[in-house]
Design a protein around this motif. Structure first.
Motif, short mmCIF file in Angstrom:
data_model
loop_
_atom_site.label_atom_id
_atom_site.label_comp_id
_atom_site.label_asym_id
_atom_site.label_seq_id
_atom_site.Cartn_x
_atom_site.Cartn_y
_atom_site.Cartn_z
N SER A 48 0.84 -1.21 0.00
CA SER A 48 0.00 0.00 0.00
C SER A 48 0.87 1.25 0.00
N VAL A 49 1.92 1.26 0.84
CA VAL A 49 2.81 2.43 0.92
C VAL A 49 3.56 2.62 -0.40
N VAL A 50 4.05 1.55 -0.98
CA VAL A 50 4.78 1.64 -2.25
C VAL A 50 3.87 2.19 -3.34
N ARG A 51 2.62 1.75 -3.38
CA ARG A 51 1.68 2.27 -4.40
C ARG A 51 1.53 3.78 -4.28
N VAL A 52 1.37 4.26 -3.05
CA VAL A 52 1.19 5.70 -2.84
C VAL A 52 2.44 6.46 -3.31
N LEU A 53 3.61 5.97 -2.93
CA LEU A 53 4.86 6.66 -3.29
C LEU A 53 5.08 6.66 -4.81
N LEU A 54 4.75 5.55 -5.47
CA LEU A 54 4.88 5.51 -6.93
C LEU A 54 3.93 6.50 -7.59
N GLU A 55 2.71 6.58 -7.05
CA GLU A 55 1.73 7.52 -7.59
C GLU A 55 2.24 8.96 -7.45
N LYS A 56 2.78 9.27 -6.27
CA LYS A 56 3.28 10.63 -6.03
C LYS A 56 4.53 10.95 -6.87
N LEU A 57 5.34 9.92 -7.13
CA LEU A 57 6.51 10.14 -7.98
C LEU A 57 6.11 10.58 -9.39
N GLN A 58 4.95 10.09 -9.84
CA GLN A 58 4.48 10.44 -11.18
C GLN A 58 3.72 11.78 -11.20
N GLN A 59 3.23 12.20 -10.03
CA GLN A 59 2.40 13.41 -9.99
C GLN A 59 3.15 14.64 -9.46
N ASP A 60 3.99 14.43 -8.48
CA ASP A 60 4.62 15.55 -7.76
C ASP A 60 6.01 15.84 -8.33
N GLU A 61 6.08 16.79 -9.24
CA GLU A 61 7.35 17.12 -9.87
C GLU A 61 8.31 17.80 -8.90
N GLN A 62 7.77 18.53 -7.95
CA GLN A 62 8.60 19.36 -7.07
C GLN A 62 9.36 18.55 -6.02
N ASN A 63 8.74 17.48 -5.53
CA ASN A 63 9.32 16.74 -4.39
C ASN A 63 9.82 15.34 -4.74
N LYS A 64 10.14 15.13 -6.00
CA LYS A 64 10.53 13.78 -6.43
C LYS A 64 11.76 13.26 -5.69
N ILE A 65 12.74 14.11 -5.49
CA ILE A 65 13.98 13.68 -4.82
C ILE A 65 13.66 13.19 -3.42
N ASP A 66 12.84 13.94 -2.69
CA ASP A 66 12.48 13.55 -1.32
C ASP A 66 11.66 12.26 -1.32
N LYS A 89 7.37 -1.74 -11.75
CA LYS A 89 7.04 -0.31 -11.87
C LYS A 89 8.15 0.56 -11.28
N ILE A 90 8.69 0.16 -10.13
CA ILE A 90 9.79 0.92 -9.52
C ILE A 90 10.98 0.93 -10.47
N ILE A 91 11.33 -0.25 -11.00
CA ILE A 91 12.49 -0.36 -11.90
C ILE A 91 12.29 0.50 -13.14
N SER A 92 11.12 0.39 -13.73
CA SER A 92 10.82 1.13 -14.96
C SER A 92 10.89 2.64 -14.74
N LEU A 93 10.27 3.09 -13.65
CA LEU A 93 10.20 4.52 -13.36
C LEU A 93 11.59 5.10 -13.07
N ALA A 94 12.35 4.42 -12.21
CA ALA A 94 13.69 4.91 -11.85
C ALA A 94 14.63 4.86 -13.05
N SER A 95 14.55 3.79 -13.84
CA SER A 95 15.41 3.67 -15.01
C SER A 95 15.12 4.77 -16.03
N GLU A 96 13.86 5.02 -16.25
CA GLU A 96 13.47 6.09 -17.19
C GLU A 96 13.96 7.45 -16.69
N GLN A 97 13.84 7.66 -15.38
CA GLN A 97 14.27 8.93 -14.77
C GLN A 97 15.77 9.14 -14.98
N MET A 98 16.55 8.08 -14.80
CA MET A 98 18.01 8.19 -14.95
C MET A 98 18.43 8.50 -16.37
#
Length: 506
Positions: A48-66, A89-98
């Motif tokens: 549940s926590v990971v889902r929320v954090l992944l969702e926020k990583l895609q929505q919150d441009e300002q606080n992504k690093i945190d 999803k974590i792997i895909s998102l982080a890899s794309e970001q890098m």
């Protein structure tokens, strides 16, 4: 409660609200405290926590690093049961970001990279597969993550070394700019370290032992390319990256006898870097990694290289140009000790020749190195103590107080080492008495006070249990108990002393 809303949905909603509420206060509160509180929730509601954090990583441009930082904290616990969909999803998102080239800061790429390294604790193969998929083109943070992965999980990387090095060899011609070369060298350094660690700890691996050629063959062409084409670079950062990579690569290739001749060529370039304005510790560290393997496997250095290394290391210890850092000093001494393992006679002869130079810094450095060699108690140098003592005795006539103190410190170390009976140790003990006597007449000079105290400390700390010490000390110490003209009275005198001691005990 609405009868159409399940208890699981209520729980999910509660976790979502709690995490979102905590994230909303990141600007006002301590980020570490928020990360710990969210990680605490994740202990029972990980998915549940990971889902929320992944969702926020895609929505919150300002606080992504945190948010990445918080996700790393969450992933540090046991994530072995995490849903495959979320892992991907974590792997895909982080890899794309890098790999993004626009509107993404290096700080954000570092955060995404660190998240992948943390996830690899439980999902190493998945993360490794993602990184290898992108090795056909040089991308800085793919290489950075690859290097950090081997630092964190050295033994897990071993089965991927051969394939990864071949992938890197294929992209080598495309690595043209300085930053990419730095990242490339970082991978070479860290993966070579991982293999060297494997050689020392292979029994901890669950798979069958791998032969040295499986690692050396794929890295040799890369090593040859780097040393043939990149050593002429002028950028300090790239030079530093090459220096840090050379030691681990050379010590790895040293395991294959047929590569040894071409392997030693870049040593001259490495030693030249001591003259540049680089961080000299990394030069010494690279040398120590090479010399450690050379010493362990008794691989002799070519004559010219041995002498050049000895001179360069010794010059560093003697140089007055700029003070040595503590870590570099320790590493320089370690290098000399490793040289003593592979060529003890040549090293002692070199240090003896330095002791014959009438220069305080040169003599003190040489005496300190001989002290370190004796203190290391190496099998290769135990039978060489007589040669070492002979070298040190050549400085007995030096009246320089600093040199005299260095001699006394050597004697202290020698007399506390094992097997001292066959190395003229009595000459060393006698020298302590002589120095005590000399300093007695000069106690007005502070340094002479220090020398006398040092002499007393050495005698006070003599360990009579050291192998051979009885033969060294008895009966010669009696020379300092009774004046020479009364030596004939020692037998009755000792009888009287014994009887008085027995009477006192009663």
């Amino acid at each position: 409660m609405n009868k159409f809303v399940t208890e699981q949905e209520v729980t999910e909603r509660g976790v979502y609200n709690a995490v979102v509420s905590l994230l909303a206060h990141m600007a006002d509160q301590d980020k570490n405290k928020i990360a710990l509180r969210i990680a605490s929730i994740a202990k029972t509601k990980l998915a549940s926590v990971v889902r929320v954090l992944l969702e926020k990583l895609q929505q919150d441009e300002q606080n992504k690093i945190d948010i990445y930082y918080i996700l790393q904290n969450v992933l540090q616990q046991d994530t072995g049961g995490l849903e495959r969909r979320l892992v991907n999803k974590i792997i895909s998102l982080a890899s794309e970001q890098m790999r993004q080239t626009r509107q993404v800061t290096n700080e954000l790429k570092v955060a995404a990279s660190n998240t992948l390294v943390t996830l690899a604790r439980c999902y190493f193969i998945d993360v490794m597969s993602e990184l290898r998929c992108h090795l056909y083109l040089p991308e800085e943070f793919i290489l950075v993550t690859l290097g950090n992965l081997s630092s964190a999980y050295a033994l897990k990387c071993i089965r991927f070394v051969r394939m990864t090095l071949y992938d890197m060899d294929c992209m080598l011609e495309l690595v043209n700019d300085s930053r990419m070369r730095q990242a490339f060298c970082g991978v070479l350094e860290k993966w070579s370290r991982a293999v060297n660690f494997y050689f020392a700890n292979w029994e901890k691996c669950s798979f069958r032992r791998m032969d040295a050629s499986q690692f050396c063959d794929p890295i040799l062409p890369i090593y040859a390319h780097v040393t043939s084409n990149w050593l002429t670079c002028e950028e300090p950062e790239l030079k530093q990256a090459i220096i840090k990579a050379l030691g681990p690569m050379m010590s790895l290739l040293l395991h294959k006898e047929e590569y040894q001749d071409q392997l030693f060529e870049p040593i001259s370039w490495l030693l030249e870097q001591y003259k540049e304005n680089t961080d000299v510790f990394h030069i010494t560290k690279s040398l120590s990694q090479l010399l450690e393997v050379s010493g362990e496997y008794k691989i002799p250095l070519p004559d010219g290289k041995f002498q050049a290394i000895c001179s360069a290391l010794h010059n560093q210890l003697c140089s007055q140009a700029k003070p040595l850092s503590m870590e570099n000093h320790v590493e320089l001494v370690y290098c000399i000790v490793q040289l003593a393992r592979s060529s003890p006679d040549d090293l002692i002869a070199f240090l003896h020749s330095q002791l014959e130079i009438e220069n305080e810094a040169v003599r003190v450095a040489s005496l300190n190195l001989l002290r370190a060699i004796v203190g290391a108690d190496l099998p290769e140098t135990r039978l060489k103590k007589l040669l070492i003592v002979k070298a040190v005795k050549s400085t007995f006539s030096d009246q320089n107080a600093t040199v005299r103190k260095a001699v006394l410190h050597f004697i202290r170390r020698l007399l506390s080492s094992e097997s001292v009976e066959n190395c003229a140790a009595w000459d060393m003990v006698a020298h302590v008495f002589r120095e005590f006597s000399v300093s007695t007449s000069k106690l007005a000079i502070p340094e002479e006070n220090t020398i006398q105290t040092l002499c007393t400390d050495i005698l006070q700390c003599l360990d009579t249990s050291v192998t051979g010490m009885t033969q060294v000390l008895w009966p010669r110490l009696l020379e300092y108990v009774v004046p020479a003209q009364y030596t004939g009275t020692l037998k009755p005198l000792c009888r009287c002393l014994r009887e008085l001691a027995e009477k006192k005990q009663q």
